[in-house]
Design a protein around this motif. Structure first.
Motif, PDB file in Angstrom:
ATOM      1  N   GLN A  98       0.714  -1.104  -0.030  1.00 58.48           N
ATOM      2  CA  GLN A  98      -0.046   0.132  -0.016  1.00 58.48           C
ATOM      3  C   GLN A  98       0.974   1.366  -0.140  1.00 58.48           C
ATOM      4  O   GLN A  98       1.930   1.187   0.556  1.00 58.48           O
ATOM      5  CB  GLN A  98      -1.104  -0.114   1.114  1.00 58.48           C
ATOM      6  CG  GLN A  98      -1.736  -1.193   1.256  1.00 58.48           C
ATOM      7  CD  GLN A  98      -2.780  -1.445   0.199  1.00 58.48           C
ATOM      8  OE1 GLN A  98      -3.084  -0.397  -0.626  1.00 58.48           O
ATOM      9  NE2 GLN A  98      -2.682  -2.733  -0.060  1.00 58.48           N
ATOM     10  N   SER A  99       0.263   2.249  -0.532  1.00 54.96           N
ATOM     11  CA  SER A  99       0.989   3.314  -0.694  1.00 54.96           C
ATOM     12  C   SER A  99       1.416   4.049   0.796  1.00 54.96           C
ATOM     13  O   SER A  99       0.620   4.053   1.636  1.00 54.96           O
ATOM     14  CB  SER A  99       0.241   4.576  -1.484  1.00 54.96           C
ATOM     15  OG  SER A  99      -0.763   5.006  -1.012  1.00 54.96           O
ATOM     16  N   LYS A 100       2.557   4.933   0.813  1.00 54.48           N
ATOM     17  CA  LYS A 100       2.841   5.371   2.060  1.00 54.48           C
ATOM     18  C   LYS A 100       1.971   6.461   2.313  1.00 54.48           C
ATOM     19  O   LYS A 100       1.747   6.697   3.597  1.00 54.48           O
ATOM     20  CB  LYS A 100       4.304   6.156   1.790  1.00 54.48           C
ATOM     21  CG  LYS A 100       4.988   6.792   3.185  1.00 54.48           C
ATOM     22  CD  LYS A 100       6.349   7.145   3.075  1.00 54.48           C
ATOM     23  CE  LYS A 100       6.946   7.802   4.101  1.00 54.48           C
ATOM     24  NZ  LYS A 100       6.232   9.070   4.617  1.00 54.48           N
ATOM     25  N   GLU A 101       1.410   7.183   1.328  1.00 55.50           N
ATOM     26  CA  GLU A 101       0.376   8.321   1.681  1.00 55.50           C
ATOM     27  C   GLU A 101      -0.712   7.896   2.349  1.00 55.50           C
ATOM     28  O   GLU A 101      -0.995   8.330   3.358  1.00 55.50           O
ATOM     29  CB  GLU A 101      -0.130   8.950   0.538  1.00 55.50           C
ATOM     30  CG  GLU A 101       0.966   9.748  -0.448  1.00 55.50           C
ATOM     31  CD  GLU A 101       1.891   8.819  -1.285  1.00 55.50           C
ATOM     32  OE1 GLU A 101       2.914   9.439  -2.079  1.00 55.50           O
ATOM     33  OE2 GLU A 101       1.734   7.673  -1.389  1.00 55.50           O
ATOM     34  N   GLU A 232      -3.703  -1.538  -6.104  1.00 55.87           N
ATOM     35  CA  GLU A 232      -4.018  -1.509  -4.736  1.00 55.87           C
ATOM     36  C   GLU A 232      -5.561  -1.537  -4.753  1.00 55.87           C
ATOM     37  O   GLU A 232      -6.293  -0.885  -5.503  1.00 55.87           O
ATOM     38  CB  GLU A 232      -3.553  -0.138  -4.164  1.00 55.87           C
ATOM     39  CG  GLU A 232      -2.229  -0.163  -4.000  1.00 55.87           C
ATOM     40  CD  GLU A 232      -1.721   1.011  -3.353  1.00 55.87           C
ATOM     41  OE1 GLU A 232      -2.210   1.483  -2.314  1.00 55.87           O
ATOM     42  OE2 GLU A 232      -0.522   1.400  -3.614  1.00 55.87           O
ATOM     43  N   TYR A 276      -5.967   4.478  -8.301  1.00 56.78           N
ATOM     44  CA  TYR A 276      -5.586   3.282  -9.049  1.00 56.78           C
ATOM     45  C   TYR A 276      -6.522   2.520  -9.785  1.00 56.78           C
ATOM     46  O   TYR A 276      -6.886   2.202 -10.726  1.00 56.78           O
ATOM     47  CB  TYR A 276      -4.544   2.290  -8.188  1.00 56.78           C
ATOM     48  CG  TYR A 276      -3.686   1.471  -9.038  1.00 56.78           C
ATOM     49  CD1 TYR A 276      -3.901   1.061 -10.356  1.00 56.78           C
ATOM     50  CD2 TYR A 276      -2.404   1.209  -8.399  1.00 56.78           C
ATOM     51  CE1 TYR A 276      -2.989   0.463 -10.943  1.00 56.78           C
ATOM     52  CE2 TYR A 276      -1.429   0.451  -9.282  1.00 56.78           C
ATOM     53  CZ  TYR A 276      -1.591   0.264 -10.087  1.00 56.78           C
ATOM     54  OH  TYR A 276      -0.755  -0.724 -11.056  1.00 56.78           O
ATOM     55  N   ARG A 308      -4.133   9.679  -2.886  1.00 58.57           N
ATOM     56  CA  ARG A 308      -3.199   8.472  -2.334  1.00 58.57           C
ATOM     57  C   ARG A 308      -2.112   7.828  -2.998  1.00 58.57           C
ATOM     58  O   ARG A 308      -1.494   7.093  -2.493  1.00 58.57           O
ATOM     59  CB  ARG A 308      -4.463   7.292  -2.005  1.00 58.57           C
ATOM     60  CG  ARG A 308      -5.564   8.054  -1.435  1.00 58.57           C
ATOM     61  CD  ARG A 308      -5.625   7.881   0.093  1.00 58.57           C
ATOM     62  NE  ARG A 308      -6.581   8.816   0.782  1.00 58.57           N
ATOM     63  CZ  ARG A 308      -7.818   8.625   0.919  1.00 58.57           C
ATOM     64  NH1 ARG A 308      -8.624   7.641   0.584  1.00 58.57           N
ATOM     65  NH2 ARG A 308      -8.570   9.775   1.833  1.00 58.57           N
ATOM     66  N   TYR A 309      -1.922   8.191  -4.032  1.00 53.05           N
ATOM     67  CA  TYR A 309      -1.014   7.509  -5.234  1.00 53.05           C
ATOM     68  C   TYR A 309       0.122   8.294  -5.731  1.00 53.05           C
ATOM     69  O   TYR A 309       0.600   7.976  -6.764  1.00 53.05           O
ATOM     70  CB  TYR A 309      -1.833   6.795  -6.203  1.00 53.05           C
ATOM     71  CG  TYR A 309      -2.881   6.040  -5.696  1.00 53.05           C
ATOM     72  CD1 TYR A 309      -2.929   4.770  -5.159  1.00 53.05           C
ATOM     73  CD2 TYR A 309      -4.354   6.539  -5.503  1.00 53.05           C
ATOM     74  CE1 TYR A 309      -3.923   3.924  -4.780  1.00 53.05           C
ATOM     75  CE2 TYR A 309      -5.367   5.815  -5.115  1.00 53.05           C
ATOM     76  CZ  TYR A 309      -5.130   4.547  -4.407  1.00 53.05           C
ATOM     77  OH  TYR A 309      -6.171   3.712  -4.023  1.00 53.05           O
ATOM     78  N   LYS A 312       3.425   6.806  -6.099  1.00 55.50           N
ATOM     79  CA  LYS A 312       3.198   5.547  -7.194  1.00 55.50           C
ATOM     80  C   LYS A 312       2.782   5.858  -8.477  1.00 55.50           C
ATOM     81  O   LYS A 312       3.458   6.323  -9.258  1.00 55.50           O
ATOM     82  CB  LYS A 312       2.387   4.404  -6.524  1.00 55.50           C
ATOM     83  CG  LYS A 312       3.265   3.795  -4.895  1.00 55.50           C
ATOM     84  CD  LYS A 312       2.437   2.679  -4.714  1.00 55.50           C
ATOM     85  CE  LYS A 312       2.990   2.006  -3.533  1.00 55.50           C
ATOM     86  NZ  LYS A 312       2.457   0.655  -2.919  1.00 55.50           N
ATOM     87  N   TRP A 318       8.586   5.995 -10.521  1.00 53.22           N
ATOM     88  CA  TRP A 318       8.067   4.621 -10.105  1.00 53.22           C
ATOM     89  C   TRP A 318       7.413   3.995 -11.332  1.00 53.22           C
ATOM     90  O   TRP A 318       7.456   2.676 -11.413  1.00 53.22           O
ATOM     91  CB  TRP A 318       6.999   4.973  -9.048  1.00 53.22           C
ATOM     92  CG  TRP A 318       6.238   3.790  -8.276  1.00 53.22           C
ATOM     93  CD1 TRP A 318       6.637   3.400  -7.115  1.00 53.22           C
ATOM     94  CD2 TRP A 318       5.006   3.099  -8.869  1.00 53.22           C
ATOM     95  NE1 TRP A 318       5.814   2.118  -6.876  1.00 53.22           N
ATOM     96  CE2 TRP A 318       4.801   2.070  -7.730  1.00 53.22           C
ATOM     97  CE3 TRP A 318       4.227   3.116  -9.846  1.00 53.22           C
ATOM     98  CZ2 TRP A 318       3.738   1.089  -7.914  1.00 53.22           C
ATOM     99  CZ3 TRP A 318       3.269   2.195  -9.970  1.00 53.22           C
ATOM    100  CH2 TRP A 318       2.846   1.323  -9.035  1.00 53.22           C
TER     101      TRP A 318
END
Length: 452
Positions: A98-101, A232, A276, A308-309, A312, A318
């Motif tokens: 999962q994204s760090k955000e 995700e 995503y 949120r991405y 990524k 990325w």
């Protein structure tokens, strides 16, 4: 005064927005149900609040209690919002894909977050499913939410999302497209819509690496279908109880790359900054275009927000590292010239020698090299300015009139990034190959590459 008593009252009633450019190849009308207008920026706010309210009603969640859940991020945010307003604590487990955000936002909302490995079986003690279940047995006055098997998940969409879409389309909807994970959105929304019109098609979008599509088609839990994937929030390696597969008419799988690329297209071409899974949903719809006709009215659920991405899907590096971004690099420019040798000049040659080389090779920029080291540069524009003021400069030595050396970049640098180096004062960059040979890229090379 018109106001909401708290942030939870803003959940729902999200807009329906017509898509134009990304769905131009489809024969029908396509609308997006844009769920990031919910306060937690995702559709999961709907079912998170419903699960909390149902747990309170049944006595599972008591004052001062702790909610424990395994989440890809969005459900956790919805639960965290409810916890803030209602006075609960939150502990969430999530996966390292999962994204760090998402993790940072959960922490910002006061939740404790435990990151678990992705590439393990659901029953593995280290999986985020197992860890959350274990914590719920160890922590007093806690409630394991379990969005996968908690049927309040799909009830929320039966009561809210389905009726909203039906009303917003005046009952004209013919197809519902949902990139699906827990099964709550696709089942609850689809069930309501089919009760209104049994002919409505419900299409679920799955990811390669998930077993849902094959299970829907065969009833078989084939673990050979399961392998790690990057997308995700969608797909599963088991079948949550929220699924009623009879509601779903078709499953379609989408690759990690196609979902990511389409998410970026939606953002850039429609002005809707999506996550995503929205990209996967639209990519899957386009893959199924042969089943559509001009009279169809399609609604695609856009689950969450692109913020949120940012690290990524919306990060060029990325995307390139995973081969998702088809960009031209300095290497592409160099290879397109059939690796012609670099024209150089020494600091002890004359300006007239540089002018002669420029005419002979039809070039504007020449690196100055001394003992195999680049020490400066000569450009047509720079010489022109000097010749206007000093016509006799043609006999001057290069070392006395040369400009700073051209910047050096990697061969893998995208040409779109060269604007940082190539400007009014500097007209070229250099890049060295594995053999140590230098190659030059100029403004003209970039214009040619971008135009092809």
């Amino acid at each position: 005064m018109k106001y909401c008593n708290n942030i939870l009252e803003t959940i729902g009633n999200t807009p329906l927005v017509k898509l134009h450019k990304v769905t131009a190849e489809l024969p029908c009308e396509v609308y997006a149900k844009v769920e990031f207008f919910n306060p937690g920026n995702s559709i999961k706010d709907r079912m998170a609040l419903k699960m909390v309210e149902e747990a309170e009603r049944l006595g599972y969640l008591k004052p001062g209690g702790t909610m424990i859940e395994g989440t890809s991020g969005n459900t956790g945010m919805g639960l965290a919002l409810a916890a803030i307003i209602k006075g609960y604590k939150c502990i969430f487990t999530t996966t390292d894909k999962q994204s760090k955000e998402k993790v940072d936002i959960l922490k910002a909302l006061g939740a404790e977050v435990i990151v678990c490995p992705t590439n393990v079986e659901p029953e593995d003690p280290k999986s985020y499913y197992s860890v959350s279940k274990r914590l719920a047995t160890e922590i007093p006055n806690s409630f394991y939410v379990n969005q996968y098997d908690n049927l309040a998940n799909r009830v929320a969409h039966y009561e809210q999302t389905g009726p909203e879409i039906w009303d917003q389309t005046d009952g004209r909807i013919t197809h519902l497209i949902v990139a699906t994970g827990t099964g709550g959105t696709v089942t609850g929304t689809g069930q309501y819509l089919k009760e209104k019109n049994p002919n409505i098609q419900v299409w679920a979008i799955d990811s390669y690496g998930s077993l849902l599509k094959k299970y829907h088609e065969t009833g078989e839990l084939d673990m050979s279908e399961v392998y790690p994937y990057i997308t995700e929030g969608i797909g599963e390696d088991f079948v949550p109880q929220n699924y009623d597969m009879s509601v779903i008419d078709k499953f379609e799988k989408v690759t990690d790359k196609d979902g990511a690329v389409m998410a970026r297209r939606i953002t850039k071409e429609e002005g809707i900054f999506v996550g995503y899974s929205a990209g996967s949903a639209v990519a899957g719809l386009i893959q199924l275009k042969k089943y559509l006709k001009p009279t169809d009215v399609v609604v695609v659920v856009f689950h969450d927000h692109g913020s949120r991405y940012v690290g990524k899907v919306y990060n060029d590096q990325w995307m390139m590292e995973r081969g998702f971004l088809d960009v031209k690099t300095v290497k592409d420019v160099v290879n397109g010239r059939r690796n012609l040798p670099l024209v150089t000049i020494s600091p002890d040659e004359k300006v007239s020698d540089a002018i002669a080389k420029m005419k002979k090779f039809d070039i504007e920029h020449i690196p100055v090299i001394h003992q195999q080291q680049i020490i400066g540069s000569i450009s047509e524009n720079g010489l022109f300015n000097k010749l206007i003021d000093h016509p006799d400069i043609k006999d001057a030595l290069i070392k006395n009139v040369m400009q700073p050396a051209f910047p050096t970049v990697s061969l893998e640098t995208p040409i779109e990034k060269l604007s940082v180096y190539i400007n009014k004062e500097n007209g070229a960059v250099l890049a060295a190959d594995d053999s140590g040979n230098y190659h030059i890229v100029t403004k003209y090379d970039i214009i040619q590459a971008l135009g092809n």
